[in-house]
Design a protein around this motif. Structure first.
Motif, PDB file in Angstrom:
ATOM      1  N   GLU A 111       0.802  -1.226   0.000  1.00  0.00           N
ATOM      2  CA  GLU A 111       0.000   0.000   0.000  1.00  0.00           C
ATOM      3  C   GLU A 111       0.834   1.275   0.000  1.00  0.00           C
ATOM      4  N   THR A 112       2.133   1.138   0.266  1.00  0.00           N
ATOM      5  CA  THR A 112       2.996   2.321   0.348  1.00  0.00           C
ATOM      6  C   THR A 112       4.211   2.163  -0.554  1.00  0.00           C
ATOM      7  N   HIS A 113       4.857   3.286  -0.823  1.00  0.00           N
ATOM      8  CA  HIS A 113       6.132   3.294  -1.530  1.00  0.00           C
ATOM      9  C   HIS A 113       6.999   4.404  -0.939  1.00  0.00           C
ATOM     10  N   THR A 114       8.299   4.328  -1.195  1.00  0.00           N
ATOM     11  CA  THR A 114       9.244   5.303  -0.655  1.00  0.00           C
ATOM     12  C   THR A 114       9.475   6.406  -1.668  1.00  0.00           C
ATOM     13  N   LEU A 115       9.376   7.638  -1.210  1.00  0.00           N
ATOM     14  CA  LEU A 115       9.657   8.791  -2.059  1.00  0.00           C
ATOM     15  C   LEU A 115      10.675   9.685  -1.362  1.00  0.00           C
ATOM     16  N   TYR A 116      11.454  10.391  -2.163  1.00  0.00           N
ATOM     17  CA  TYR A 116      12.463  11.318  -1.649  1.00  0.00           C
ATOM     18  C   TYR A 116      12.211  12.704  -2.219  1.00  0.00           C
ATOM     19  N   VAL A 117      12.497  13.712  -1.410  1.00  0.00           N
ATOM     20  CA  VAL A 117      12.358  15.094  -1.848  1.00  0.00           C
ATOM     21  C   VAL A 117      13.651  15.825  -1.488  1.00  0.00           C
ATOM     22  N   ASN A 118      14.136  16.655  -2.411  1.00  0.00           N
ATOM     23  CA  ASN A 118      15.345  17.439  -2.151  1.00  0.00           C
ATOM     24  C   ASN A 118      15.046  18.516  -1.116  1.00  0.00           C
ATOM     25  N   THR A 119      16.009  18.735  -0.208  1.00  0.00           N
ATOM     26  CA  THR A 119      15.823  19.736   0.847  1.00  0.00           C
ATOM     27  C   THR A 119      16.294  21.118   0.409  1.00  0.00           C
ATOM     28  N   GLY A 120      16.998  21.178  -0.705  1.00  0.00           N
ATOM     29  CA  GLY A 120      17.548  22.453  -1.152  1.00  0.00           C
ATOM     30  C   GLY A 120      18.948  22.699  -0.599  1.00  0.00           C
ATOM     31  N   LYS A 121      19.449  21.778   0.209  1.00  0.00           N
ATOM     32  CA  LYS A 121      20.798  21.894   0.775  1.00  0.00           C
ATOM     33  C   LYS A 121      21.721  20.900   0.080  1.00  0.00           C
ATOM     34  N   ILE A 122      22.999  21.235   0.105  1.00  0.00           N
ATOM     35  CA  ILE A 122      24.023  20.357  -0.451  1.00  0.00           C
ATOM     36  C   ILE A 122      24.885  19.879   0.714  1.00  0.00           C
ATOM     37  N   GLU A 123      25.202  18.582   0.732  1.00  0.00           N
ATOM     38  CA  GLU A 123      26.028  18.036   1.804  1.00  0.00           C
ATOM     39  C   GLU A 123      27.252  17.343   1.212  1.00  0.00           C
ATOM     40  N   GLU A 124      28.352  17.364   1.975  1.00  0.00           N
ATOM     41  CA  GLU A 124      29.555  16.665   1.552  1.00  0.00           C
ATOM     42  C   GLU A 124      29.469  15.212   2.007  1.00  0.00           C
ATOM     43  N   ARG A 125      29.754  14.322   1.099  1.00  0.00           N
ATOM     44  CA  ARG A 125      29.738  12.888   1.397  1.00  0.00           C
ATOM     45  C   ARG A 125      31.132  12.318   1.162  1.00  0.00           C
ATOM     46  N   GLN A 126      31.383  11.143   1.725  1.00  0.00           N
ATOM     47  CA  GLN A 126      32.649  10.448   1.532  1.00  0.00           C
ATOM     48  C   GLN A 126      32.372   9.019   1.103  1.00  0.00           C
ATOM     49  N   ASP A 127      33.268   8.482   0.288  1.00  0.00           N
ATOM     50  CA  ASP A 127      33.145   7.108  -0.166  1.00  0.00           C
ATOM     51  C   ASP A 127      34.525   6.636  -0.604  1.00  0.00           C
ATOM     52  N   TYR A 128      34.592   5.444  -1.164  1.00  0.00           N
ATOM     53  CA  TYR A 128      35.856   4.923  -1.667  1.00  0.00           C
ATOM     54  C   TYR A 128      35.601   4.008  -2.859  1.00  0.00           C
ATOM     55  N   MET A 129      36.676   3.769  -3.632  1.00  0.00           N
ATOM     56  CA  MET A 129      36.643   2.838  -4.753  1.00  0.00           C
ATOM     57  C   MET A 129      38.049   2.287  -4.929  1.00  0.00           C
ATOM     58  N   THR A 130      38.196   1.275  -5.764  1.00  0.00           N
ATOM     59  CA  THR A 130      39.523   0.720  -5.999  1.00  0.00           C
ATOM     60  C   THR A 130      40.379   1.736  -6.751  1.00  0.00           C
ATOM     61  N   PHE A 131      41.682   1.616  -6.595  1.00  0.00           N
ATOM     62  CA  PHE A 131      42.620   2.497  -7.281  1.00  0.00           C
ATOM     63  C   PHE A 131      42.428   2.415  -8.799  1.00  0.00           C
ATOM     64  N   SER A 132      42.293   1.201  -9.340  1.00  0.00           N
ATOM     65  CA  SER A 132      42.158   1.051 -10.797  1.00  0.00           C
ATOM     66  C   SER A 132      40.880   1.707 -11.313  1.00  0.00           C
ATOM     67  N   ARG A 133      39.801   1.607 -10.551  1.00  0.00           N
ATOM     68  CA  ARG A 133      38.555   2.264 -10.975  1.00  0.00           C
ATOM     69  C   ARG A 133      38.734   3.780 -10.980  1.00  0.00           C
ATOM     70  N   TRP A 134      39.387   4.327  -9.933  1.00  0.00           N
ATOM     71  CA  TRP A 134      39.660   5.763  -9.854  1.00  0.00           C
ATOM     72  C   TRP A 134      40.461   6.224 -11.063  1.00  0.00           C
ATOM     73  N   GLU A 135      41.507   5.473 -11.387  1.00  0.00           N
ATOM     74  CA  GLU A 135      42.388   5.853 -12.500  1.00  0.00           C
ATOM     75  C   GLU A 135      41.687   5.783 -13.849  1.00  0.00           C
ATOM     76  N   ASN A 136      40.630   4.988 -13.951  1.00  0.00           N
ATOM     77  CA  ASN A 136      39.905   4.865 -15.221  1.00  0.00           C
ATOM     78  C   ASN A 136      38.823   5.921 -15.414  1.00  0.00           C
TER      79      ASN A 136
END
Length: 146
Positions: A111-136
Protein backbone atom coordinates in the motif's frame (compact mmCIF):
# COMPACT_ATOMS: atom_id res chain seq x y z
CA UNK A 1 52.39 -19.38 2.57
CA UNK A 2 54.31 -19.30 -0.66
CA UNK A 3 57.77 -20.90 -0.65
CA UNK A 4 59.16 -18.01 -2.69
CA UNK A 5 58.06 -15.51 -0.04
CA UNK A 6 59.63 -17.64 2.68
CA UNK A 7 62.92 -17.86 0.75
CA UNK A 8 62.89 -14.10 0.08
CA UNK A 9 62.36 -13.31 3.77
CA UNK A 10 65.11 -15.73 4.81
CA UNK A 11 67.50 -14.07 2.36
CA UNK A 12 66.52 -10.54 3.49
CA UNK A 13 66.52 -11.37 7.22
CA UNK A 14 68.97 -14.28 7.74
CA UNK A 15 69.14 -13.70 11.52
CA UNK A 16 65.36 -13.75 12.10
CA UNK A 17 62.97 -16.67 12.27
CA UNK A 18 61.06 -16.46 8.98
CA UNK A 19 58.01 -18.19 10.50
CA UNK A 20 57.47 -15.16 12.76
CA UNK A 21 57.57 -12.82 9.75
CA UNK A 22 55.26 -15.13 7.81
CA UNK A 23 52.81 -15.12 10.70
CA UNK A 24 52.81 -11.32 10.81
CA UNK A 25 52.33 -11.13 7.05
CA UNK A 26 49.46 -13.63 7.13
CA UNK A 27 47.35 -11.46 9.47
CA UNK A 28 47.62 -8.28 7.42
CA UNK A 29 44.79 -7.29 5.05
CA UNK A 30 47.14 -7.50 2.06
CA UNK A 31 49.92 -10.08 2.30
CA UNK A 32 51.58 -8.98 -0.93
CA UNK A 33 51.93 -5.37 0.28
CA UNK A 34 53.22 -6.54 3.68
CA UNK A 35 55.88 -8.70 2.01
CA UNK A 36 56.93 -5.90 -0.33
CA UNK A 37 57.19 -3.47 2.61
CA UNK A 38 59.31 -5.87 4.68
CA UNK A 39 61.63 -6.43 1.74
CA UNK A 40 61.89 -2.75 0.81
CA UNK A 41 60.17 -3.27 -2.54
CA UNK A 42 56.84 -1.50 -1.98
CA UNK A 43 56.09 1.63 -3.99
CA UNK A 44 52.80 3.36 -3.38
CA UNK A 45 50.96 4.05 -6.63
CA UNK A 46 51.06 7.62 -7.81
CA UNK A 47 47.60 9.16 -7.70
CA UNK A 48 47.77 11.40 -10.75
CA UNK A 49 44.24 12.77 -10.54
CA UNK A 50 43.04 14.93 -7.68
CA UNK A 51 39.56 15.23 -9.18
CA UNK A 52 37.61 12.87 -11.41
CA UNK A 53 34.14 12.86 -12.96
CA UNK A 54 31.63 10.14 -12.11
CA UNK A 55 28.31 9.72 -13.93
CA UNK A 56 26.51 8.85 -10.70
CA UNK A 57 28.20 11.15 -8.14
CA UNK A 58 29.48 14.13 -10.13
CA UNK A 59 32.92 15.55 -9.29
CA UNK A 60 34.95 13.41 -6.88
CA UNK A 61 37.88 14.89 -4.96
CA UNK A 62 40.75 12.67 -3.76
CA UNK A 63 41.18 12.43 0.04
CA UNK A 64 43.56 9.53 0.73
CA UNK A 65 44.80 6.15 -0.43
CA UNK A 66 44.52 2.97 1.68
CA UNK A 67 47.30 0.68 0.46
CA UNK A 68 46.16 -2.30 2.56
CA UNK A 69 42.79 -2.48 0.82
CA UNK A 70 43.72 -0.74 -2.46
CA UNK A 71 41.09 1.95 -1.89
CA UNK A 72 41.01 5.57 -2.99
CA UNK A 73 38.95 7.56 -0.50
CA UNK A 74 37.21 10.64 -1.92
CA UNK A 75 34.67 13.36 -1.19
CA UNK A 76 31.79 14.62 -3.29
CA UNK A 77 28.83 16.97 -2.95
CA UNK A 78 25.29 15.62 -3.05
CA UNK A 79 21.86 17.18 -2.79
CA UNK A 80 20.45 16.41 0.66
CA UNK A 81 17.17 14.50 0.56
CA UNK A 82 14.42 13.45 2.95
CA UNK A 83 12.68 10.16 2.36
CA UNK A 84 9.69 8.39 3.84
CA UNK A 85 6.83 6.04 3.07
CA UNK A 86 3.82 7.48 1.26
CA UNK A 87 0.52 6.00 0.12
CA UNK A 88 0.79 4.66 -3.44
CA UNK A 89 -1.71 7.32 -4.55
CA UNK A 90 0.84 10.08 -3.76
CA UNK A 91 3.11 10.93 -6.69
CA UNK A 92 6.69 12.19 -6.34
CA UNK A 93 5.80 15.53 -7.91
CA UNK A 94 3.06 16.04 -5.29
CA UNK A 95 5.52 15.92 -2.35
CA UNK A 96 7.18 19.15 -1.19
CA UNK A 97 9.08 20.07 1.96
CA UNK A 98 5.98 21.95 3.13
CA UNK A 99 3.57 18.98 2.85
CA UNK A 100 6.12 16.19 3.47
CA UNK A 101 5.15 15.47 7.08
CA UNK A 102 1.42 15.63 6.44
CA UNK A 103 1.56 13.21 3.48
CA UNK A 104 3.97 10.59 4.83
CA UNK A 105 2.66 7.46 6.53
CA UNK A 106 3.74 4.23 8.18
CA UNK A 107 4.84 1.29 6.05
CA UNK A 108 2.07 -1.00 4.83
CA UNK A 109 3.10 -3.80 2.50
CA UNK A 110 1.66 -3.30 -0.97
CA UNK A 111 0.00 0.00 0.00
CA UNK A 112 3.00 2.32 0.35
CA UNK A 113 6.13 3.29 -1.53
CA UNK A 114 9.24 5.30 -0.65
CA UNK A 115 9.66 8.79 -2.06
CA UNK A 116 12.46 11.32 -1.65
CA UNK A 117 12.36 15.09 -1.85
CA UNK A 118 15.34 17.44 -2.15
CA UNK A 119 15.82 19.74 0.85
CA UNK A 120 17.55 22.45 -1.15
CA UNK A 121 20.80 21.89 0.78
CA UNK A 122 24.02 20.36 -0.45
CA UNK A 123 26.03 18.04 1.80
CA UNK A 124 29.55 16.66 1.55
CA UNK A 125 29.74 12.89 1.40
CA UNK A 126 32.65 10.45 1.53
CA UNK A 127 33.14 7.11 -0.17
CA UNK A 128 35.86 4.92 -1.67
CA UNK A 129 36.64 2.84 -4.75
CA UNK A 130 39.52 0.72 -6.00
CA UNK A 131 42.62 2.50 -7.28
CA UNK A 132 42.16 1.05 -10.80
CA UNK A 133 38.56 2.26 -10.98
CA UNK A 134 39.66 5.76 -9.85
CA UNK A 135 42.39 5.85 -12.50
CA UNK A 136 39.91 4.86 -15.22
CA UNK A 137 37.54 7.77 -14.51
CA UNK A 138 38.01 10.95 -16.59
CA UNK A 139 40.02 13.82 -15.08
CA UNK A 140 38.01 16.86 -13.95
CA UNK A 141 39.73 20.25 -14.36
CA UNK A 142 39.53 22.80 -11.58
CA UNK A 143 38.30 26.35 -12.28
CA UNK A 144 41.90 27.61 -12.14
CA UNK A 145 43.00 25.13 -14.83
CA UNK A 146 40.33 26.24 -17.32
Amino acid sequence: MNKIIKALLEAKYPNLDSTVLLEIISVTPNQEIATEMLCGLYQEPEITKSRVKSDSQGVLTFSSYDKWNDRVHYKYMKAEQRGAYFPRSVKKEDVTLENFDSLKCSYKEGETHTLYVNTGKIEERQDYMTFSRWENLPYEETEAER
